[in-house]
Scaffold this motif. Structure first.
Motif, PDB file in Angstrom:
ATOM      1  N   PRO A  13       0.796  -1.235   0.000  1.00  0.00           N
ATOM      2  CA  PRO A  13       0.000   0.000   0.000  1.00  0.00           C
ATOM      3  C   PRO A  13       0.824   1.279   0.000  1.00  0.00           C
ATOM      4  N   THR A  14       2.130   1.220   0.331  1.00  0.00           N
ATOM      5  CA  THR A  14       2.941   2.438   0.267  1.00  0.00           C
ATOM      6  C   THR A  14       3.336   2.774  -1.167  1.00  0.00           C
ATOM      7  N   GLY A  15       3.193   1.831  -2.076  1.00  0.00           N
ATOM      8  CA  GLY A  15       3.516   2.055  -3.472  1.00  0.00           C
ATOM      9  C   GLY A  15       2.270   2.097  -4.325  1.00  0.00           C
ATOM     10  N   GLY A  16       2.486   2.195  -5.633  1.00  0.00           N
ATOM     11  CA  GLY A  16       1.363   2.232  -6.556  1.00  0.00           C
ATOM     12  C   GLY A  16       1.530   1.210  -7.653  1.00  0.00           C
ATOM     13  N   GLU A  17       0.522   1.114  -8.486  1.00  0.00           N
ATOM     14  CA  GLU A  17       0.583   0.236  -9.643  1.00  0.00           C
ATOM     15  C   GLU A  17      -0.257   0.845 -10.750  1.00  0.00           C
ATOM     16  N   PRO A  18       0.133   0.628 -12.012  1.00  0.00           N
ATOM     17  CA  PRO A  18      -0.631   1.226 -13.112  1.00  0.00           C
ATOM     18  C   PRO A  18      -2.031   0.643 -13.195  1.00  0.00           C
ATOM     19  N   THR A  19      -2.966   1.508 -13.587  1.00  0.00           N
ATOM     20  CA  THR A  19      -4.340   1.060 -13.750  1.00  0.00           C
ATOM     21  C   THR A  19      -4.990   1.859 -14.875  1.00  0.00           C
ATOM     22  N   LEU A  20      -5.956   1.252 -15.551  1.00  0.00           N
ATOM     23  CA  LEU A  20      -6.759   1.915 -16.566  1.00  0.00           C
ATOM     24  C   LEU A  20      -8.152   2.151 -16.004  1.00  0.00           C
ATOM     25  N   SER A  21      -8.560   3.399 -15.943  1.00  0.00           N
ATOM     26  CA  SER A  21      -9.894   3.735 -15.450  1.00  0.00           C
ATOM     27  C   SER A  21     -10.791   4.105 -16.620  1.00  0.00           C
ATOM     28  N   SER A  22     -11.983   3.527 -16.632  1.00  0.00           N
ATOM     29  CA  SER A  22     -12.943   3.837 -17.689  1.00  0.00           C
ATOM     30  C   SER A  22     -14.189   4.531 -17.149  1.00  0.00           C
ATOM     31  N   THR A  23     -14.269   4.722 -15.829  1.00  0.00           N
ATOM     32  CA  THR A  23     -15.407   5.413 -15.233  1.00  0.00           C
ATOM     33  C   THR A  23     -14.902   6.492 -14.280  1.00  0.00           C
ATOM     34  N   GLU A  24     -15.758   7.457 -14.021  1.00  0.00           N
ATOM     35  CA  GLU A  24     -15.400   8.519 -13.075  1.00  0.00           C
ATOM     36  C   GLU A  24     -15.167   7.957 -11.681  1.00  0.00           C
ATOM     37  N   ALA A  25     -15.927   6.938 -11.312  1.00  0.00           N
ATOM     38  CA  ALA A  25     -15.757   6.329  -9.993  1.00  0.00           C
ATOM     39  C   ALA A  25     -14.383   5.679  -9.867  1.00  0.00           C
ATOM     40  N   ASP A  26     -13.921   5.040 -10.953  1.00  0.00           N
ATOM     41  CA  ASP A  26     -12.595   4.433 -10.930  1.00  0.00           C
ATOM     42  C   ASP A  26     -11.514   5.490 -10.725  1.00  0.00           C
ATOM     43  N   VAL A  27     -11.641   6.615 -11.420  1.00  0.00           N
ATOM     44  CA  VAL A  27     -10.660   7.692 -11.271  1.00  0.00           C
ATOM     45  C   VAL A  27     -10.665   8.207  -9.838  1.00  0.00           C
TER      46      VAL A  27
END
Length: 427
Positions: free
Chosen positions: A139-153
């Motif tokens: 949880p201290t790091g991140g990972e790439p993600t693709l968001s297709s909805t406003e809720a995801d963003v």
């Protein structure tokens, strides 16, 4: 003298402290050749797992933002843009925040980047947004993600000071053939600009490049030190927030049985001298995101928050629209109610809010000279007015920067071990 092997050449970028963990090398070499994974240092770094050739490494050196950043050309630096010696091309600079109070509250500052990510999806300007979310494994790091909805963003909003590798899967994202926006650090945006020389799909599909004005990432050991001070083991974490829910809001660590919150300054320290940064961040030529369409910054006079008021400050971004596309997006988002613009400001205001960026921009050229003195890989940073800015500093100041760089290299402060994957690390 024996020429280094392709693997040794790639590893040298890491060993000489120049890797910033963007992950683009994995997409260039292929996932069966290079894994970008958590290494023994806690960073996301490339590990060679297959047969690597010199031609591929040549391309990596041309694209890697650790060793190459070219300033904006063409539309970004053309007619209609003012070029400030420090702050680069700009068409409009404003104080702004997300009009949605929840987005503003949850965001790192005023929620502008989150609001823009939602806006480009809501209006159909893009199909998806490539950004980062908290890592499931750390949880201290991140990972790439693709968001297709406003809720995801919205769910993925907030600062990621830990390792993230947002471009690790950029080849797969381009393969989708769908228009998208990118929200990432300035060095990641520079990697995209470099990649565009080798893959025309970048300029075709990446419709918006959005970034934060970045002071650097937090080394994993620095975060471990903070967790140790508050009595939490990294392996027990279920969630970690560096900031947000106020500006800057608390740094918050959660486990299954307890929650600890501390002031943001208890994480970073009360002044710039206490910041712990990787070596590449100390020689960063473009923490201000000159290659982005829009860059969003904090607005603390002097460059740091105080210990009073972060719980009640809702947050205000300074937003730089650099390109025509960025200006049109900023003004459309404000017109349609996604952003609130308080007032226009200028580069002098940015220098008040971000004095450390001004100091670093002046120091990069002599620091690069110090690297060259030591016979190391000397990054190619062009088109960013670095020599011109250094020329405005007193010669003795430049010499101290140059000599200090040599000293850091001699004592190992600019050196990382050869990258070795942690056992069971995902790639």
């Amino acid at each position: 003298m024996t020429r280094p092997t392709p693997a040794e050449r790639l590893e040298a970028i890491v060993e000489q402290g120049l890797c910033i963990g963007c992950g683009v090398c994995r997409s260039i070499a292929g996932s069966d050749t290079v894994a970008v994974t958590l290494t023994e240092t806690g960073y996301q770094q490339p590990v060679v797992i297959g047969e690597l050739d010199h031609s591929t490494v040549d391309t990596i050196y041309d694209v890697c933002p650790g060793v190459r950043v070219d300033g904006p050309t063409g539309a970004a630096a053309g007619r209609g843009a003012t070029i400030d010696p420090v702050w680069g091309p700009w068409r409009r600079i404003v104080r702004s925040w997300a009009a949605d109070p929840d987005v503003r509250y949850e965001g790192s500052t005023g929620g502008v980047l989150t609001a823009l990510g939602q806006y480009v999806l809501r209006t159909g300007l893009v199909d998806v947004v490539l950004h980062t979310r908290p890592s499931v494994d750390d949880p201290t790091g991140g990972e790439p993600t693709l968001s297709s909805t406003e809720a995801d963003v919205f769910r993925s909003g907030g600062s990621r000071y830990g390792p993230a590798a947002p471009l690790r899967d950029i080849a797969e994202v381009l393969d989708l053939g769908r228009p998208f926006a990118v929200i990432a650090k300035p060095c990641d945006i520079a990697a995209l600009a470099n990649l565009a020389r080798h893959d025309e799909r970048v300029d075709e599909l990446v419709r918006y490049r959005l970034t934060m004005v970045c002071g650097g990432i937090g080394p994993p050991a620095f975060t471990d030190g903070f967790l140790e001070r508050i009595g939490i083991d990294r392996h027990d974490l279920t969630a970690f927030r560096y900031r947000g829910r106020g500006c800057p809001g608390p740094t918050r660590a959660e486990t299954a049985v307890r929650v600890e919150e501390r002031h943001y300054l208890d994480f970073w320290g009360d002044d710039e001298s206490m910041w712990s940064l990787p070596w590449r961040c100390k020689i960063c030529p473009d923490g201000i995101g000159e290659l982005a369409d829009i860059a969003a910054a904090d607005t603390w006079p002097g460059g740091s928050p105080t210990r009073d008021g972060s719980e009640t400050d809702p947050g205000t971004n300074a937003v730089i629209a650099r390109t025509t596309a960025g200006l049109e997006l900023l003004e459309a988002a404000a017109r349609d109610g996604a952003l609130t613009i308080e007032c226009d400001i200028g580069p002098d205001d940015m220098s008040v809010y971000q004095p450390h960026q001004v100091r670093k921009k002046h120091a990069v050229a002599p620091r690069l000279a110090g690297i060259a003195d030591m016979g190391r890989i000397t990054p190619r940073f062009t088109g960013l007015r670095l020599d011109e800015l250094a020329a405005t500093s007193p010669p003795d100041v430049n010499e101290r920067q140059r000599a200090g760089t040599r000293d850091r290299i001699r004592i190992g402060k600019a050196t990382e071990p050869t990258p070795r994957a942690r056992p069971n690390s995902p790639s």
